[in-house]
Design an enzyme around this catalytic site. Structure first.
Site, PDB file in Angstrom:
ATOM      1  N   LYS A   1       0.828  -1.202   0.000  1.00 31.01           N
ATOM      2  CA  LYS A   1       0.000   0.000   0.000  1.00 31.01           C
ATOM      3  C   LYS A   1       0.869   1.260   0.000  1.00 31.01           C
ATOM      4  O   LYS A   1       2.046   1.207   0.336  1.00 31.01           O
ATOM      5  CB  LYS A   1      -0.938  -0.024   1.223  1.00 31.01           C
ATOM      6  CG  LYS A   1      -1.844  -1.269   1.291  1.00 31.01           C
ATOM      7  CD  LYS A   1      -2.713  -1.447   0.063  1.00 31.01           C
ATOM      8  CE  LYS A   1      -3.918  -2.339   0.284  1.00 31.01           C
ATOM      9  NZ  LYS A   1      -3.696  -3.773   0.113  1.00 31.01           N
TER      10      LYS A   1
HETATM   11  C1  LIG Z   1      -5.033  -4.696   0.772  1.00 26.35           C
HETATM   12  C2  LIG Z   1      -6.493  -4.782   0.628  1.00 26.35           C
HETATM   13  C3  LIG Z   1      -7.303  -5.398   1.599  1.00 26.35           C
HETATM   14  C4  LIG Z   1      -6.769  -6.179   2.753  1.00 26.35           C
HETATM   15  O1  LIG Z   1      -5.882  -5.511   3.563  1.00 26.35           O
HETATM   16  P1  LIG Z   1      -4.896  -6.369   4.482  1.00 26.35           P
HETATM   17  O2  LIG Z   1      -4.192  -5.322   5.263  1.00 26.35           O
HETATM   18  O3  LIG Z   1      -3.997  -7.133   3.572  1.00 26.35           O
HETATM   19  O4  LIG Z   1      -5.714  -7.248   5.337  1.00 26.35           O
HETATM   20  C5  LIG Z   1      -8.667  -5.355   1.436  1.00 26.35           C
HETATM   21  N1  LIG Z   1      -9.235  -4.762   0.377  1.00 26.35           N
HETATM   22  C6  LIG Z   1      -8.491  -4.189  -0.581  1.00 26.35           C
HETATM   23  C7  LIG Z   1      -9.186  -3.524  -1.724  1.00 26.35           C
HETATM   24  C8  LIG Z   1      -7.104  -4.196  -0.505  1.00 26.35           C
HETATM   25  O5  LIG Z   1      -6.378  -3.636  -1.473  1.00 26.35           O
END
Ligand SMILES: *Cc1c(COP(=O)(O)O)cnc(C)c1O
Length: 383
Positions: free
Chosen positions: A186
């Site tokens: 992210k």
């Molecule tokens: C990364 C992501 C998640 C999950 O987040 P985590 O921190 O990996 O649990 C959920 N939805 C979307 C759209 C994502 O990109």
């Protein structure tokens, strides 16, 4: 051929030396789990989101599950979401015992189509989980108009949208529950982690309980458990990374927008017509450019795999795909979902490719990617 150039991944985290030193301090401090760094991180996030209550967690998945629990969503309830997301978005609906309902995407934004979302509402619908794919928000005014008209809770899966805005307002600074992820890919990472923006101090207290076994402490040695919580707290090691990363959020969001602008400039105005590929919406001013995704021209089964392999083998460039439609995964097929139900999601799910985009990427690297993409698509077209 540029395979001799260093490997260019589609995403790579950057942690600066100051942040690495701050993590070292936490490790030496004698307190490494949830503590002062988390308090500071939550306070900083809350200020960033205009003073709304914020709680940190160890993933962006449990944030959504806990928001659903706080909203009282459970058995007999339906929750509407998009089929084009990471499985987490729908899995959390199953996790709380509710029924996932999908509505197809808008092929231009690649986000849930709000007309189809509204059409999918039934008397059993309790909540909506919109996803802001690649950091592009949905029409937030319409989303909340629909939610309010039908009396529905909203859990925004803003996992990809930290730094995105709507009408000049930060995503997370308004709305109902807003969930962010700090997973390694992210824009802002804590290694793994996430945060939830809530509405009231009462919701925040409930979030704290769900985060740690349902525990409430009182007095010197009092403890009680009155809800079934889990183990979802963020360590101070993670929070120290987040505090360091937050200092760069504004600069890195601007840098990503500049990279996206360079992508469009390098692809040029004729790219779509010449190749049959489709660029993303030029959402400057709203998107945080978490991902830069193109849709490939359809050359039948294996189109994407062949494209990804060529970029990797001939140009040493990594790509990703976000995402395979959730409704066609086995767990969801077992619940009756089939091909043909959400044609836009299926088409894009088969042909979407994520090109490199990360905080430390350079404009030269954008040029390298665009040259490689054009070369591969041209060769394909000539075959
Ligand atoms: C990364 C992501 C998640 C999950 O987040 P985590 O921190 O990996 O649990 C959920 N939805 C979307 C759209 C994502 O990109």
């Amino acid at each position: 051929m540029t395979a001799e150039l260093p490997f260019l991944p589609f995403s790579r985290p950057t942690i600066d030396e100051e942040t690495i030193a701050a993590v070292g301090e936490v490790l030496r401090s004698g307190w490494i789990t949830t503590g002062p760094k988390n308090q500071a991180f939550e306070a900083l996030l809350s200020a960033y989101f205009g003073g709304r209550p914020v709680r940190t967690f160890n993933s962006g998945t449990c944030t959504m599950e806990i928001a659903l629990r706080i909203a009282g969503v459970g058995a007999d309830d339906e929750v509407i979401t998009t089929p084009v997301s990471w499985p987490a978005t729908a899995n959390v609906i199953l996790e709380v015992g509710a029924t996932p309902v999908f509505a197809d995407i808008d092929p231009v934004t690649r986000n849930i189509d709000l007309d189809k979302l509204e059409a999918a509402i039934t008397p059993r619908t309790k909540a909506l989980i919109p996803v802001y794919l690649s950091g592009l928000p949905v029409d937030m005014d319409r989303l909340y108009a629909i939610a309010n008209r039908h009396g529905l809770r909203v859990i925004e899966d803003a996992a990809q949208a930290l730094g995105s805005t709507w009408n000049g307002k930060r995503i997370g600074s308004f709305g109902d529950f807003v969930s962010f992820s700090f997973q390694a890919n992210k824009n802002l990472t804590t290694g793994e982690g996430g945060c939830l923006v809530l509405n009231t101090p009462e919701e925040a207290r409930l979030a704290e309980k769900y985060r740690l076994q349902g525990v409430t402490r009182s007095g010197v040695d009092g403890i009680d458990v009155d809800v079934l919580g889990g183990k979802y707290n963020m360590s101070d090691i993670m929070a120290a990374i987040g505090l360091g990363q937050m200092k760069q959020l504004e600069a890195l969001t601007a840098h990503r927008a500049a990279l996206a602008r360079h992508y469009f400039d390098c692809f040029g105005p004729d790219f779509e017509r010449d190749t049959g590929a489709q660029l993303p919406l030029q959402a400057f001013g709203t998107s945080n450019w978490h991902l830069f995704q193109i849709i490939l021209p359809d050359q039948g089964p294996g189109t994407r795999a062949a494209f990804m392999t060529r970029l990797q083998q001939d140009y040493n460039i990594g790509t990703g795909y976000h995402y395979a439609p959730i409704h066609l995964l086995t767990l969801y097929r077992e619940r009756g979902f089939r091909e043909g139900m959400f044609p836009h999601a299926e088409q894009i799910g088969r042909l979407t490719v994520t090109l490199p985009m990360f905080n430390a990427m350079t404009t030269q690297e954008v040029e390298r990617v665009v040259a490689a993409v054009k070369a591969v698509l041209k060769k394909d077209a000539a075959q």
